[in-house]
Enzyme design. Structure first.
Site, mmCIF file in Angstrom:
data_model
loop_
_atom_site.group_PDB
_atom_site.id
_atom_site.type_symbol
_atom_site.label_atom_id
_atom_site.label_comp_id
_atom_site.label_asym_id
_atom_site.label_seq_id
_atom_site.Cartn_x
_atom_site.Cartn_y
_atom_site.Cartn_z
ATOM 1 N N CYS A 73 0.842 -1.201 0.000
ATOM 2 C CA CYS A 73 0.000 0.000 0.000
ATOM 3 C C CYS A 73 0.876 1.249 0.000
ATOM 4 O O CYS A 73 1.776 1.379 0.832
ATOM 5 C CB CYS A 73 -0.904 0.008 1.229
ATOM 6 S SG CYS A 73 -1.863 1.523 1.413
ATOM 7 N N CYS A 79 -0.587 5.995 7.138
ATOM 8 C CA CYS A 79 -1.856 5.507 7.676
ATOM 9 C C CYS A 79 -1.614 4.748 8.977
ATOM 10 O O CYS A 79 -0.626 4.038 9.113
ATOM 11 C CB CYS A 79 -2.518 4.605 6.637
ATOM 12 S SG CYS A 79 -3.998 3.767 7.228
ATOM 13 N N TYR A 315 -20.535 -12.620 27.128
ATOM 14 C CA TYR A 315 -20.193 -11.560 26.162
ATOM 15 C C TYR A 315 -20.548 -12.053 24.742
ATOM 16 O O TYR A 315 -19.735 -12.016 23.828
ATOM 17 C CB TYR A 315 -18.702 -11.187 26.223
ATOM 18 C CG TYR A 315 -18.169 -10.852 27.603
ATOM 19 C CD1 TYR A 315 -18.198 -9.535 28.072
ATOM 20 C CD2 TYR A 315 -17.617 -11.830 28.412
ATOM 21 C CE1 TYR A 315 -17.687 -9.220 29.332
ATOM 22 C CE2 TYR A 315 -17.111 -11.527 29.675
ATOM 23 C CZ TYR A 315 -17.148 -10.215 30.133
ATOM 24 O OH TYR A 315 -16.647 -9.912 31.373
ATOM 25 N N GLU A 336 -25.408 -11.059 27.221
ATOM 26 C CA GLU A 336 -24.849 -9.857 26.600
ATOM 27 C C GLU A 336 -25.489 -8.631 27.230
ATOM 28 O O GLU A 336 -26.690 -8.608 27.503
ATOM 29 C CB GLU A 336 -25.116 -9.881 25.092
ATOM 30 C CG GLU A 336 -24.745 -8.616 24.337
ATOM 31 C CD GLU A 336 -23.275 -8.247 24.486
ATOM 32 O OE1 GLU A 336 -23.023 -7.099 24.885
ATOM 33 O OE2 GLU A 336 -22.401 -9.089 24.221
ATOM 34 N N ASP A 385 -15.819 -14.539 25.461
ATOM 35 C CA ASP A 385 -15.180 -13.783 24.370
ATOM 36 C C ASP A 385 -15.320 -12.298 24.708
ATOM 37 O O ASP A 385 -16.104 -11.576 24.094
ATOM 38 C CB ASP A 385 -15.861 -14.116 23.038
ATOM 39 C CG ASP A 385 -15.186 -13.433 21.856
ATOM 40 O OD1 ASP A 385 -14.091 -12.862 22.037
ATOM 41 O OD2 ASP A 385 -15.766 -13.452 20.744
ATOM 42 N N CYS A 412 -8.948 -11.191 22.343
ATOM 43 C CA CYS A 412 -8.282 -10.317 21.364
ATOM 44 C C CYS A 412 -7.194 -9.488 22.031
ATOM 45 O O CYS A 412 -6.608 -8.610 21.406
ATOM 46 C CB CYS A 412 -9.301 -9.413 20.674
ATOM 47 S SG CYS A 412 -10.267 -8.385 21.796
#
Length: 456
Positions: A73, A79, A315, A336, A385, A412
């Site tokens: 890119c 960026c 979650y 949730e 999660d 994550c």
């Protein structure tokens, strides 16, 4: 040698930080240098100093690392989206594995010899994988309307309408919107003055269905000659949903709460495996559908379901993992806190004719004890999660009290995963298997799945 601000110096990059910056050392002092790769010999300019470390800007590569590659890119350095485009893809995978394992050992206190650390699941083609893009609109120095992405840690827009991680339709959609803005003399939003109409455009694509969604984020409640814009967008193949999102607040948050539907059902659908999902503009949905199927298949494998288990999915969002688990579980309960997500989850269950699931709106640490006392609902397996900040302490405490046979933790954030595993291991569990899944090629983030079993 003493280095002052704006001095240039030569240093060998020996390591990589968690956010993808190269790490070099001179006379015991640590330098963080963005856009470098482990093994590079570079010339850098000193920018900022702390007591034991500093930040420098890459000036030139004197001798490239064998892991260095030319970014595909043209906007890669400016960026803020891709921190690792200068690194070979195979080296990125190794970097991510090392980052996770280091966190588990250093923060989690785990002995790497006591669990199976399986090879990372990479991508066959690490380009054009994002099913979602959010483009800010602004003006360049000549007053022309531009769209693109924010430069790292700033709100300066780098003009780039064809991100190589996004779908090719993005560029066509942006061209239509820019054309309408120019024709109707519609101003893009100016953050400093809180003036102008169009702030962002959210674009989503269903990879299996081909359905396209466009949602314009406005500093207002309507757009001039909206019908003409809708007609132009509808000429694009796959266009399914066009809407407005009202955000008149002086804020960095992209999306507001109010949606105005202009055309179509207000949502698109897509598949992960055999499960079909309804996705609205405000829905959380994984951005890499190819790898998401691999991630959820891994979570399902780790859960070890035989068809007799009661599973809690904490979650649970719009029910993505819950519905995957329901294919093999006796019954799945999802929890949730976001009401709209719970509505989407129930609709997704209905859409797929899946009856062995139930979704609760609220905090997991409140819902589970209540259901256990009222309806004697226990847990054979708990799947979590959580967002990047990890599980709440009260949630971890409740998981330990529920005492499931197995816990599957999808994460994550390596640091918060390690922190939470330390708590769970201290409460009578052991980590059996860990595996990373690369969901964000060319970026620093990585998903990890960990399996914990209850100690006898």
């Amino acid at each position: 040698m003493e280095i002052r601000k704006n001095d240039t110096f030569t240093v060998r990059i020996e390591d990589m930080s968690e956010d993808g910056a190269g790490v070099g050392r001179l006379d015991g002092y640590i330098w963080f240098i963005k856009d470098t790769v482990c093994g590079d010999l570079v010339e850098a300019k000193a920018i900022k100093f702390k007591k034991t470390y500093g930040f420098a800007r890459l000036m030139r590569i004197l001798m490239p690392s064998e892991d260095r590659t030319e970014p595909a890119c043209p906007a890669a350095r400016q960026c803020g989206g891709c921190q690792l485009q200068a690194m070979r893809y195979e080296a990125q995978l190794a970097f991510k594995e090392k980052k996770v394992l280091n966190s588990l050992v250093r923060i989690g206190g785990l002995d790497s010899g006591t669990f199976l650390f399986e090879p990372i699941i990479g991508m066959e083609n690490p380009w054009r994988y994002r099913n979602k893009a959010q483009f800010p609109f602004g003006q360049n120095k000549d007053g022309e309307i531009i769209a693109g992405f924010y430069a790292g840690r700033t709100h300066t827009i780098i003009e780039q309408e064809d991100c190589l991680l996004g779908v090719e339709e993005n560029q066509k959609i942006l061209a239509v919107i820019r054309g309408h803005m120019k024709k109707m003399q519609i101003k893009p939003y100016d953050e400093e003055r809180h003036q102008g109409l169009i702030r962002h455009v959210l674009i989503r694509k269903g990879f299996r269905t081909g359905e396209l969604m466009v949602c314009l984020v406005l500093n207002g409640r309507n757009i001039p000659r909206a019908g003409e814009l809708v007609d132009a967008l509808c000429k694009l193949k796959g266009m399914t949903s066009i809407s407005l999102n009202v955000n008149m607040e002086k804020t960095n948050v992209i999306m507001g709460r109010e949606l105005v539907n202009l055309w179509g059902p207000g949502c698109i659908t897509d598949y992960i495996g055999r499960i079909r999902y309804r996705i609205s503009p405000l829905s959380f949905y994984q951005v890499n559908p190819v790898q998401t199927e691999k991630l959820y298949t891994l979570a399902l494998e780790y859960a070890g379901l035989t068809g007799e288990e009661t599973v809690w999915d904490l979650y649970c969002g719009i029910g993505t993992i819950s519905l995957f688990l329901a294919q093999r579980a006796k019954f799945v309960y999802g929890v949730e806190v976001v009401p709209e997500a719970v509505g989407d989850a129930r609709e997704n269950a209905r859409l797929n004719g899946i009856k062995n699931v139930e979704f609760f709106e609220g905090r997991a640490e409140e819902i589970l004890p209540e259901q256990y006392k009222k309806n004697q609902i226990y847990a054979d397996v708990i799947v979590v999660d959580p967002p990047r900040k990890g599980c709440d302490a009260a949630c971890l405490d409740m998981i330990l009290k529920m005492s499931p046979k197995r816990i599957v933790y999808v994460s994550c954030g390596p640091a918060t995963l390690a922190r939470d595993l330390r708590v769970l291991c201290g409460g009578g569990y052991e980590v059996k298997r860990v595996r990373c899944v690369d969901m964000f090629a060319w970026g620093v983030h990585v998903e990890t799945v960990a399996l914990l079993s209850k100690l006898d």
